[in-house]
Design an enzyme around this catalytic site. Structure first.
Site, short mmCIF file in Angstrom:
data_model
loop_
_atom_site.label_atom_id
_atom_site.label_comp_id
_atom_site.label_asym_id
_atom_site.label_seq_id
_atom_site.Cartn_x
_atom_site.Cartn_y
_atom_site.Cartn_z
N GLY A 188 10.02 6.97 38.68
CA GLY A 188 10.40 5.56 38.51
C GLY A 188 10.10 4.67 39.70
O GLY A 188 9.59 3.55 39.54
N LYS A 218 4.02 8.97 34.58
CA LYS A 218 4.45 9.39 33.24
C LYS A 218 3.75 8.51 32.19
O LYS A 218 2.61 8.13 32.38
CB LYS A 218 5.98 9.36 33.13
CG LYS A 218 6.63 10.09 34.31
CD LYS A 218 8.10 10.33 34.16
CE LYS A 218 8.61 11.05 35.40
NZ LYS A 218 9.99 11.46 35.29
N GLU A 230 11.72 20.12 41.69
CA GLU A 230 12.36 18.96 41.06
C GLU A 230 13.57 19.43 40.25
O GLU A 230 13.42 19.90 39.11
CB GLU A 230 11.39 18.26 40.10
CG GLU A 230 10.14 17.74 40.76
CD GLU A 230 9.49 16.64 39.93
OE1 GLU A 230 9.40 15.51 40.43
OE2 GLU A 230 9.10 16.90 38.78
P1 PGA Z 1 11.96 10.20 39.12
O1 PGA Z 1 10.90 11.24 38.48
O2 PGA Z 1 11.47 9.87 40.51
O3 PGA Z 1 11.91 9.01 38.19
O4 PGA Z 1 13.28 10.88 39.14
C1 PGA Z 1 10.35 12.28 39.25
C2 PGA Z 1 9.45 13.13 38.41
O5 PGA Z 1 9.76 13.36 37.23
O6 PGA Z 1 8.40 13.61 38.87
#
Ligand code: PGA
Length: 257
Positions: free
Chosen positions: A238, A12, A170
């Site tokens: 994360g 991200k 997701e």
């Molecule tokens: P996350 O994010 O592992 O922090 O929940 C996953 C993603 O948005 O691809």
């Protein structure tokens, strides 16, 4: 049908070039990539792609992804990055349709469909994200939402191009929240998505396509999720910012596949 699992780090808007270099040094010092029977992908911010390419020099075990691309070729699109520009950074994959792009930046299914097609024109492999919000799940609309996203996102995409697409399921309520879907919830959604691909492209294509799970994947839940028959890896936010944690997810997840 054995599908090679794919573990992708979605950083991200984290890690500029210097943090990218630190991560790669640390990650490579911990792992013999040849020994991992899976695809490993890192998706940094655009401005860190060059550093990632340079830092990975001669380490062909890690593939590079972008987090977005333009649906246009070139021209007056301030702030956008084209697929041909991404190719210059040895980018293999591009994440498209992420729920943050949909919710915060207003990307519609039609835009995501145009981006998927543009990515395939440049031989980039889309990681095509889909998933429902909590309100949609609680209203009993899980299947309708997933069907709409899959049908619209893949509209006009050939079976040949589908072979180079990875789907990431997701659930929006699990992203960055620490709440993971249970393995039963995840498996049920993955099996449904695979059935949607079977409806569109037939059973062989459905059996071949890789479907990653994403949403609060951590070292301590990776094994249980990856043991599910229709889950073929993970898209990790994360927990992929730390090299040891990303590696532990890959190790625990591949051991369970
Ligand atoms: P996350 O994010 O592992 O922090 O929940 C996953 C993603 O948005 O691809």
């Amino acid at each position: 049908m054995s599908r090679k699992p794919i573990f992708a780090a979605n950083w991200k808007m984290n890690k500029g070039p210097s943090e990218t270099e630190d991560f790669v040094k640390s990650f490579l010092s911990k792992v013999q990539l040849q020994n991992l029977n899976c695809d490993v992908v890192i998706a940094p911010p655009f401005v860190s792609l060059a550093k990632l390419t340079e830092a990975l020099h001669n380490h062909h075990g890690i593939q590079i992804a972008a987090q977005n691309c333009s649906q246009f070729d070139s021209g007056a699109y301030t702030g956008e990055v084209s697929v041909l520009m991404l190719r210059e950074f040895f980018t293999h994959y591009v994440i498209l349709g992420h729920s943050e792009r949909r919710a915060i930046f207003g990307e519609t299914d039609a835009v995501i469909n145009a981006k998927i097609k543009k990515a395939r024109e440049a031989n980039l492999k889309p990681i095509f994200c889909i998933g429902e919000t909590l309100a949609e799940r609680e209203a009993g609309n899980l299947e309708t939402v997933l069907r709409t996203q899959v049908n619209a996102g893949l509209e006009g995409v050939s079976e040949k191009d589908l072979g180079d697409i990875v789907i990431a399921y997701e659930p929006v309520w699990a992203i960055g929240t620490g709440v993971t879907a249970t393995s039963e919830q995840a498996q049920e959604a993955h099996a449904f998505v695979r059935s949607l691909i079977a409806d569109l492209y037939g059973p062989d294509a459905a059996a071949k396509i890789r479907i990653q799970y994403g949403g609060s994947v951590k070292p301590n839940n990776a094994a249980e999720l990856m043991a599910c028959p229709d889950i073929d890896g993970a898209l990790i936010g994360g927990a992929a910012l730390d090299p040891q944690s990303f590696l532990d997810i890959i190790r625990n997840g591949t051991a369970a596949e």
